[in-house]
Design an enzyme around this catalytic site. Structure first.
Site, PDB file in Angstrom:
ATOM      1  N   GLU A 215      -5.238  -5.358  10.619  1.00  0.00           N
ATOM      2  CA  GLU A 215      -4.543  -4.097  11.022  1.00  0.00           C
ATOM      3  C   GLU A 215      -4.693  -3.764  12.337  1.00  0.00           C
ATOM      4  OE1 GLU A 215      -2.648  -2.905   7.162  1.00  0.00           O
ATOM      5  OE2 GLU A 215      -4.188  -2.041   7.013  1.00  0.00           O
TER       6      GLU A 215
ATOM      7  N   GLY B 221       2.422   2.185  11.411  1.00  0.00           N
ATOM      8  CA  GLY B 221       3.685   3.352  11.098  1.00  0.00           C
ATOM      9  C   GLY B 221       4.361   3.220  11.921  1.00  0.00           C
TER      10      GLY B 221
ATOM     11  N   LYS C 147      -0.168   4.228  -0.705  1.00  0.00           N
ATOM     12  CA  LYS C 147      -0.147   5.078   0.462  1.00  0.00           C
ATOM     13  C   LYS C 147      -0.321   6.655  -0.488  1.00  0.00           C
ATOM     14  CE  LYS C 147      -0.321   3.034   5.174  1.00  0.00           C
ATOM     15  NZ  LYS C 147      -0.224   2.581   5.765  1.00  0.00           N
TER      16      LYS C 147
ATOM     17  N   ASN D 289       0.333  -1.426  -0.075  1.00  0.00           N
ATOM     18  CA  ASN D 289       0.131  -0.035  -0.041  1.00  0.00           C
ATOM     19  C   ASN D 289       0.439   1.255  -0.092  1.00  0.00           C
ATOM     20  OD1 ASN D 289      -1.910   1.976   0.629  1.00  0.00           O
ATOM     21  ND2 ASN D 289      -2.541   1.214   2.711  1.00  0.00           N
TER      22      ASN D 289
ATOM     23  N   GLU E 153      -6.858   4.378   7.917  1.00  0.00           N
ATOM     24  CA  GLU E 153      -7.057   5.693   7.851  1.00  0.00           C
ATOM     25  C   GLU E 153      -8.002   6.463   7.265  1.00  0.00           C
ATOM     26  OE1 GLU E 153      -2.725   5.332   6.015  1.00  0.00           O
ATOM     27  OE2 GLU E 153      -1.647   4.510   7.597  1.00  0.00           O
TER      28      GLU E 153
ATOM     29  N   SER F  67       3.336  -2.522  10.021  1.00  0.00           N
ATOM     30  CA  SER F  67       5.264  -3.044  10.452  1.00  0.00           C
ATOM     31  C   SER F  67       5.845  -3.307  10.066  1.00  0.00           C
ATOM     32  CB  SER F  67       5.220  -1.862  12.372  1.00  0.00           C
ATOM     33  OG  SER F  67       4.711  -0.751  12.227  1.00  0.00           O
TER      34      SER F  67
ATOM     35  N   HIS G  35      -9.355   1.148   4.750  1.00  0.00           N
ATOM     36  CA  HIS G  35      -8.146   0.867   5.973  1.00  0.00           C
ATOM     37  C   HIS G  35      -8.576   1.717   6.822  1.00  0.00           C
ATOM     38  CE1 HIS G  35      -3.885   2.318   6.671  1.00  0.00           C
ATOM     39  NE2 HIS G  35      -3.815   1.139   6.049  1.00  0.00           N
TER      40      HIS G  35
HETATM   41  P1  PGA Z   1       2.657  -0.410   7.716  1.00  0.00           P
HETATM   42  O1  PGA Z   1       0.970   0.174   7.004  1.00  0.00           O
HETATM   43  O2  PGA Z   1       3.747  -1.064   7.425  1.00  0.00           O
HETATM   44  O3  PGA Z   1       3.993   1.123   7.186  1.00  0.00           O
HETATM   45  O4  PGA Z   1       2.959  -0.281   9.577  1.00  0.00           O
HETATM   46  C1  PGA Z   1       1.006  -0.700   6.735  1.00  0.00           C
HETATM   47  C2  PGA Z   1      -0.347  -0.563   5.963  1.00  0.00           C
HETATM   48  O5  PGA Z   1      -0.616   0.464   6.326  1.00  0.00           O
HETATM   49  O6  PGA Z   1      -1.610  -0.988   6.160  1.00  0.00           O
END
Ligand code: PGA
Length: 249
Positions: free
Chosen positions: A166, A172, A11, A9, A96, A212, A94
């Site tokens: 997740e 992140g 983003k 992803n 976010e 992560s 997601h």
């Molecule tokens: P990350 O993001 O690997 O940077 O923690 C995962 C995601 O948002 O799908």
């Protein structure tokens, strides 16, 4: 049989030139695992990315879509628009999107239905916040997220859903759920699916872990029996790191 999947992803990262450079790097990597590989560029780069990767094993997917077919929804993108540039899979829900754009279970239900009606496969994301885990409510939260957005579907429609667990506290942040925490939750999710549908349906669904995931921890996480792959954020922005994760199976 469920598949192993590693999806990157990207983003809101990478303009067109940076996207082209990352794709060129991806094409230089060697895949030694059997995982399905996907990358999700931002909307403006989907068309170019699809063309650049169409002869490769990497599928280009979208990060989001609107539920309506078309109309007065300024700034939004529909399922048929995604299909018209070759996209056949979309990430929905997601954390976010839930946190910064107020996406609710009710809205996500409409998006899931619109994607499936257009023959678009869904990577459906969900996961608890840190407070939920600290208060030992993580299973309840996850169960309600899945129930509210997906359990109106027939078992046959579920074949076009990939789940992505997740935990919000691991996205992140550099903090990863331990492989045991991931396995416990994935097993719980699969059992919840089996209770609602049946064992065969539950065993056919890929459940990805996200939060992560890095080259250093992917192997251990992917070795767990109910973890079928990963949704990768930060580490998907470097081709070598991403393929180290792809090849961690
Ligand atoms: P990350 O993001 O690997 O940077 O923690 C995962 C995601 O948002 O799908």
């Amino acid at each position: 049989m469920r598949k192993n999947i590693v999806a990157g992803n990207w983003k809101m990262n990478n303009d067109l030139a940076q996207t082209n450079a990352l794709i060129a790097d991806l094409k230089n990597q060697e895949q030694t695992s059997n995982a399905e590989v996907m990358v999700a560029p931002t909307f403006t780069n989907l068309h170019q990315s699809f063309n650049a990767l169409k002869d490769s094993k990497v599928e280009v997917i979208a990060q989001n879509m609107h539920f309506a077919e078309n109309g007065a929804y300024t700034g939004e993108v529909s399922a048929s628009m995604l299909k018209s540039v070759g996209v056949e899979t979309v990430i929905l829900g997601h954390s976010e999107r839930r946190a910064y754009f107020n996406e609710t279970d009710e809205l996500l239900t409409k998006k899931v239905d619109a994607a499936l009606a257009n023959n678009i496969r869904v990577i459906f994301c969900f996961g608890e916040e840190l407070a939920d885990r600290k208060s030992n409510n993580h299973e309840t939260v996850v169960k309600s997220q899945i129930t509210n957005a997906l359990f109106h579907l027939e078992a046959s429609a579920l074949q076009n859903i990939v789940l992505a667990y997740e935990p919000v506290w691991a996205i992140g942040t550099g903090e990863t759920a331990s492989p045991e925490q991931a396995q416990d939750m994935h097993k719980y999710i699969r059992q919840t699916l089996a209770n609602k549908y049946d064992e065969k349906t539950a065993n056919g669904i890929s459940i990805l872990y996200g939060g992560s995931v890095k080259p250093t921890n992917a192997k251990e996480i992917f070795s767990k029996p109910d973890v079928d792959g990963g949704l990768i954020g930060g580490a998907a922005l470097k081709a070598e790191d991403f393929y180290a994760i792809v090849n961690a199976f």
